[in-house]
Design a protein around this motif. Structure first.
Motif, PDB file in Angstrom:
ATOM      1  N   LEU A 290      70.312 148.695  78.217  1.00 21.73           N
ATOM      2  CA  LEU A 290      69.139 148.954  79.007  1.00 21.73           C
ATOM      3  C   LEU A 290      69.601 148.723  80.535  1.00 21.73           C
ATOM      4  O   LEU A 290      68.922 149.389  81.452  1.00 21.73           O
ATOM      5  CB  LEU A 290      68.049 147.593  78.514  1.00 21.73           C
ATOM      6  CG  LEU A 290      67.363 147.797  77.550  1.00 21.73           C
ATOM      7  CD1 LEU A 290      66.463 146.487  77.169  1.00 21.73           C
ATOM      8  CD2 LEU A 290      66.464 149.315  77.518  1.00 21.73           C
ATOM      9  N   THR A 291      70.279 147.946  80.999  1.00 27.42           N
ATOM     10  CA  THR A 291      70.919 147.536  82.198  1.00 27.42           C
ATOM     11  C   THR A 291      71.825 148.666  82.625  1.00 27.42           C
ATOM     12  O   THR A 291      72.224 148.898  83.828  1.00 27.42           O
ATOM     13  CB  THR A 291      71.467 146.244  82.580  1.00 27.42           C
ATOM     14  OG1 THR A 291      72.630 146.140  81.581  1.00 27.42           O
ATOM     15  CG2 THR A 291      70.510 145.282  82.166  1.00 27.42           C
ATOM     16  N   SER A 292      72.353 149.552  81.774  1.00 27.25           N
ATOM     17  CA  SER A 292      73.627 150.325  82.022  1.00 27.25           C
ATOM     18  C   SER A 292      74.736 149.459  82.654  1.00 27.25           C
ATOM     19  O   SER A 292      75.609 150.116  83.566  1.00 27.25           O
ATOM     20  CB  SER A 292      73.183 151.454  83.060  1.00 27.25           C
ATOM     21  OG  SER A 292      72.496 152.419  82.420  1.00 27.25           O
ATOM     22  N   GLY A 293      74.927 148.459  82.192  1.00 31.90           N
ATOM     23  CA  GLY A 293      75.777 147.382  82.960  1.00 31.90           C
ATOM     24  C   GLY A 293      77.138 147.839  82.626  1.00 31.90           C
ATOM     25  O   GLY A 293      77.846 147.972  81.472  1.00 31.90           O
ATOM     26  N   GLN A 294      78.072 147.234  83.619  1.00 31.52           N
ATOM     27  CA  GLN A 294      79.589 147.585  83.192  1.00 31.52           C
ATOM     28  C   GLN A 294      80.127 146.180  82.563  1.00 31.52           C
ATOM     29  O   GLN A 294      79.454 145.043  82.731  1.00 31.52           O
ATOM     30  CB  GLN A 294      80.330 147.403  84.699  1.00 31.52           C
ATOM     31  CG  GLN A 294      80.212 149.355  85.222  1.00 31.52           C
ATOM     32  CD  GLN A 294      81.046 149.207  86.314  1.00 31.52           C
ATOM     33  OE1 GLN A 294      82.194 148.825  86.511  1.00 31.52           O
ATOM     34  NE2 GLN A 294      80.678 150.099  87.266  1.00 31.52           N
ATOM     35  N   PHE A 295      81.158 146.312  81.838  1.00 28.42           N
ATOM     36  CA  PHE A 295      81.793 145.221  81.323  1.00 28.42           C
ATOM     37  C   PHE A 295      83.444 145.438  81.521  1.00 28.42           C
ATOM     38  O   PHE A 295      83.869 146.513  81.287  1.00 28.42           O
ATOM     39  CB  PHE A 295      81.418 144.735  80.079  1.00 28.42           C
ATOM     40  CG  PHE A 295      81.260 146.059  78.865  1.00 28.42           C
ATOM     41  CD1 PHE A 295      82.204 146.177  78.062  1.00 28.42           C
ATOM     42  CD2 PHE A 295      80.478 146.867  79.019  1.00 28.42           C
ATOM     43  CE1 PHE A 295      82.139 147.163  77.023  1.00 28.42           C
ATOM     44  CE2 PHE A 295      80.273 148.287  77.973  1.00 28.42           C
ATOM     45  CZ  PHE A 295      81.186 147.965  77.176  1.00 28.42           C
ATOM     46  N   ASP A 296      84.165 144.358  81.135  1.00 29.13           N
ATOM     47  CA  ASP A 296      85.854 144.533  81.358  1.00 29.13           C
ATOM     48  C   ASP A 296      86.369 144.470  79.976  1.00 29.13           C
ATOM     49  O   ASP A 296      85.600 144.570  78.848  1.00 29.13           O
ATOM     50  CB  ASP A 296      86.203 143.494  82.147  1.00 29.13           C
ATOM     51  CG  ASP A 296      86.011 142.045  81.788  1.00 29.13           C
ATOM     52  OD1 ASP A 296      85.816 141.744  80.553  1.00 29.13           O
ATOM     53  OD2 ASP A 296      86.162 141.074  82.425  1.00 29.13           O
ATOM     54  N   GLY A 297      87.498 144.565  80.034  1.00 31.26           N
ATOM     55  CA  GLY A 297      88.332 144.553  78.747  1.00 31.26           C
ATOM     56  C   GLY A 297      88.172 143.321  77.677  1.00 31.26           C
ATOM     57  O   GLY A 297      88.054 143.512  76.679  1.00 31.26           O
ATOM     58  N   ALA A 298      87.880 142.124  78.279  1.00 33.57           N
ATOM     59  CA  ALA A 298      87.627 140.847  77.573  1.00 33.57           C
ATOM     60  C   ALA A 298      86.313 140.971  76.784  1.00 33.57           C
ATOM     61  O   ALA A 298      86.232 140.948  75.675  1.00 33.57           O
ATOM     62  CB  ALA A 298      87.819 139.602  78.213  1.00 33.57           C
ATOM     63  N   ASP A 299      85.300 141.708  77.553  1.00 37.51           N
ATOM     64  CA  ASP A 299      83.935 141.890  77.000  1.00 37.51           C
ATOM     65  C   ASP A 299      84.177 142.881  76.086  1.00 37.51           C
ATOM     66  O   ASP A 299      83.375 142.859  75.077  1.00 37.51           O
ATOM     67  CB  ASP A 299      82.894 142.123  78.393  1.00 37.51           C
ATOM     68  CG  ASP A 299      82.750 141.163  79.171  1.00 37.51           C
ATOM     69  OD1 ASP A 299      82.854 140.104  78.942  1.00 37.51           O
ATOM     70  OD2 ASP A 299      82.641 141.623  80.395  1.00 37.51           O
ATOM     71  N   ALA A 300      84.961 144.034  76.121  1.00 39.51           N
ATOM     72  CA  ALA A 300      84.742 144.944  75.335  1.00 39.51           C
ATOM     73  C   ALA A 300      85.573 144.594  73.934  1.00 39.51           C
ATOM     74  O   ALA A 300      85.016 145.059  72.846  1.00 39.51           O
ATOM     75  CB  ALA A 300      85.779 146.096  75.703  1.00 39.51           C
ATOM     76  N   ILE A 301      86.590 143.751  74.040  1.00 41.87           N
ATOM     77  CA  ILE A 301      87.074 143.042  72.724  1.00 41.87           C
ATOM     78  C   ILE A 301      85.828 142.222  72.056  1.00 41.87           C
ATOM     79  O   ILE A 301      85.914 142.336  70.840  1.00 41.87           O
ATOM     80  CB  ILE A 301      88.350 142.413  73.044  1.00 41.87           C
ATOM     81  CG1 ILE A 301      89.586 143.395  73.389  1.00 41.87           C
ATOM     82  CG2 ILE A 301      88.682 141.629  71.725  1.00 41.87           C
ATOM     83  CD1 ILE A 301      90.553 142.729  74.037  1.00 41.87           C
ATOM     84  N   ALA A 302      85.318 141.361  72.705  1.00 44.06           N
ATOM     85  CA  ALA A 302      84.309 140.546  72.216  1.00 44.06           C
ATOM     86  C   ALA A 302      83.014 141.073  71.700  1.00 44.06           C
ATOM     87  O   ALA A 302      82.488 140.788  70.530  1.00 44.06           O
ATOM     88  CB  ALA A 302      83.803 139.425  73.366  1.00 44.06           C
ATOM     89  N   CYS A 303      82.830 142.382  72.113  1.00 45.43           N
ATOM     90  CA  CYS A 303      81.767 143.246  71.671  1.00 45.43           C
ATOM     91  C   CYS A 303      82.222 144.183  70.513  1.00 45.43           C
ATOM     92  O   CYS A 303      81.426 144.962  70.256  1.00 45.43           O
ATOM     93  CB  CYS A 303      81.060 143.795  72.955  1.00 45.43           C
ATOM     94  SG  CYS A 303      80.137 142.742  74.022  1.00 45.43           S
ATOM     95  N   GLY A 304      83.290 144.727  70.285  1.00 50.97           N
ATOM     96  CA  GLY A 304      83.716 145.464  69.482  1.00 50.97           C
ATOM     97  C   GLY A 304      84.058 146.778  69.707  1.00 50.97           C
ATOM     98  O   GLY A 304      84.144 147.740  69.163  1.00 50.97           O
TER      99      GLY A 304
END
Length: 368
Positions: A172-186
Motif C-alpha cells: 500500500l505504501t510502495s515502501g522501500q526495504f533493505d536486504g535484511a528486510d528482504a530476507i525476513a520477508c521471503g
C-alpha cells in the motif's frame, strides 16, 4: 577457464541491453542498461526468455546467474519511458509475466544477484529465483501504487508470504526495504557483501566445474549452496520485523480508509513517526490503486503463482487504461509535480469497479 577470463558482476559488456553468454557451466544474463538502472523493456524480456528456454535443456549449462551492469542496481523495474503515456502494454505485461513463471519453474538453479536497486519488474526477474542474494546496498520495493497500478510480476504472492501484515504495509505504501528486510520477508535468501560478489561468482563456477557431467539440478544446487555459504554474511536485524507489532494491528482491516485511521491512531502511540509516515504515504498514492492493491492481496492469499499472475494481469491491463496510470507516469517522468488522482479521495473509490478489475477476463484473453 581462468579467473582472469571471468566477467565480474556489475560490469558493462557492450551495447546490447541484455548480455547473454556462458562461462564454464554457468549461463549468465546481465541486464545492461546502467544509465536507466537496467529497466527492462519488451526486447529484454524476450532475450531473457529465449536464453532460459535454450539453457533449460542444454546439458552443458548447469545453472544460471542474473546480475545488472553498473553499481546502482540489478533492475529498477519496467521501462516506463517506452510507448509514451502507456508504457506497460498488454503484450509487454503478458510476456513479462510468462518470464516470471519461467524463472520460478526453471529446472536448474537460478542465482539472482539482487545488489542495489531492485524494484517492480526487477523483483519479478529475481525474487522467484532458487538462489536470491542481497547485499548491504540492496534497496527493494513494489512501488506500483505510486503510478496508479498494483503490485505485479508475482509480487502480490511475495507480499502475502511476508510475516503478518508487513506485505500489506509494503504494497500500500510502495515502501522501500533493505536486504535484511528482504530476507525476513521471503524476498531473498542470503546476504553477501557487495565486495565479495566477484569471488562468489568465481566460487560458483569452480564448484560447478567440479561436478560430474552432466550434472543434475540437485547436485548443482548443493554445489551452489556450499559456495554461497562460504561468502554469506550475518543478516542484520530487520527494521520491518521490529515494527510488526503495530503494522499487524493497523493493517488488520480490509478497508484502506480504516487502515489509514488506525495508522494515525498508532502514530500517537507505539507506531510513532513510522506509522504517521505510512499513513501519509498511502494518502499520497493513487486511491484507486491502493484499494485495488488491498483487494488483490486478499484474492491472492493461498493461490499459486500462475493464479496470482492471472489476477495481476487482469488488474494491470484494466488499470493501464484508467486515468491514474497516465497521471502516475506523467508525474514520475515528466512534470514531477503533485499528482491529480481521479478520484482524489479513498472514500470516493468505486468498490464495484475495483472488484470488476479482477473478475472480468483481460481483453486479450487469459494469461495462461
Amino acid at each position: 577457464m581462468s579467473v582472469a577470463d571471468l566477467s565480474t558482476p556489475g560490469e558493462a559488456l557492450g551495447d546490447a541491453p541484455v548480455i547473454v553468454r556462458t562461462e564454464g557451466r554457468l549461463g549468465r544474463i546481465t541486464l545492461n542498461r546502467p544509465r536507466a538502472l537496467n529497466a527492462i523493456d519488451h526486447e529484454m524480456v524476450m532475450a531473457m526468455a529465449d536464453a532460459l528456454a535454450e539453457w533449460s535443456t542444454d546439458e552443458s549449462v548447469s545453472a544460471v546467474l542474473l546480475d545488472g551492469a553498473g553499481e546502482r542496481g540489478l533492475c529498477a523495474g519496467g521501462d516506463l519511458h517506452k510507448n509514451g503515456d502507456a508504457p506497460l502494454t498488454p503484450a509487454f505485461l503478458r510476456d513479462e509475466y510468462h518470464l516470471n513463471l519461467q524463472i520460478a519453474e526453471f529446472p536448474k538453479p537460478f542465482i539472482a544477484l539482487m545488489d542495489g536497486i531492485v524494484m517492480g519488474g526487477g523483483i519479478g526477474v529475481s525474487a522467484h529465483a532458487s538462489h536470491r542474494i542481497v547485499t548491504e546496498r540492496s534497496k527493494l520495493a513494489m512501488p506500483e501504487t505510486r503510478i496508479g497500478m498494483v503490485p505485479d510480476v508475482g509480487g502480490s504472492l511475495l507480499l502475502n508470504a511476508a510475516p503478518g501484515a508487513i506485505g500489506r504495509h509494503l504494497g500500500l505504501t510502495s515502501g522501500q526495504f533493505d536486504g535484511a528486510d528482504a530476507i525476513a520477508c521471503g524476498f531473498a535468501d542470503t546476504t553477501v557483501a557487495s565486495t565479495h560478489l566477484v569471488q562468489l561468482v568465481e566460487a560458483v563456477l569452480i564448484a560447478l566445474d567440479e561436478l560430474d557431467e552432466p550434472a543434475d539440478a540437485v547436485a548443482a544446487a548443493a554445489a551452489i549452496d556450499a559456495a554461497v555459504a562460504n561468502y554469506a554474511a550475518p543478516v542484520p536485524e530487520s527494521t520491518l520485523m521490529a515494527q510488526q507489532h503495530w503494522i499487524d494491528r493497523c493493517y488488520a482491516s480490509d478497508s484502506v480508509p480504516q487502515i489509514v485511521e488506525a495508522l494515525r491512531e498508532s502514530a500517537r502511540g507505539d507506531g510513532g513517526q513510522d506509522a504517521e509516515a505510512a499513513a501519509s504515504a498511502i494518502l499520497a498514492v493513487s486511491p484507486t490503486a491502493a484499494v485495488a492493491t488491498l483487494e488483490l492481496l486478499r484474492r491472492t492469499q493461498g493461490v499459486d503463482l500462475r493464479e496470482a499472475l492471472e489476477l495481476e494481469y487482469r488488474a494491470m491491463t484494466a488499470l493501464a487504461e484508467m486515468p491514474d496510470a497516465r497521471e502516475g507516469v506523467r508525474v514520475l517522468l515528466v512534470d514531477r509535480d503533485t499528482p491529480r488522482w481521479s478520484p482524489a479521495a479513498l472514500e470516493d473509490v468505486d468498490a464495484d469497479q475495483v472488484r470488476a478489475l479482477f473478475e472480468r477476463p483481460a481483453a486479450d484473453g487469459p494469461l495462461f
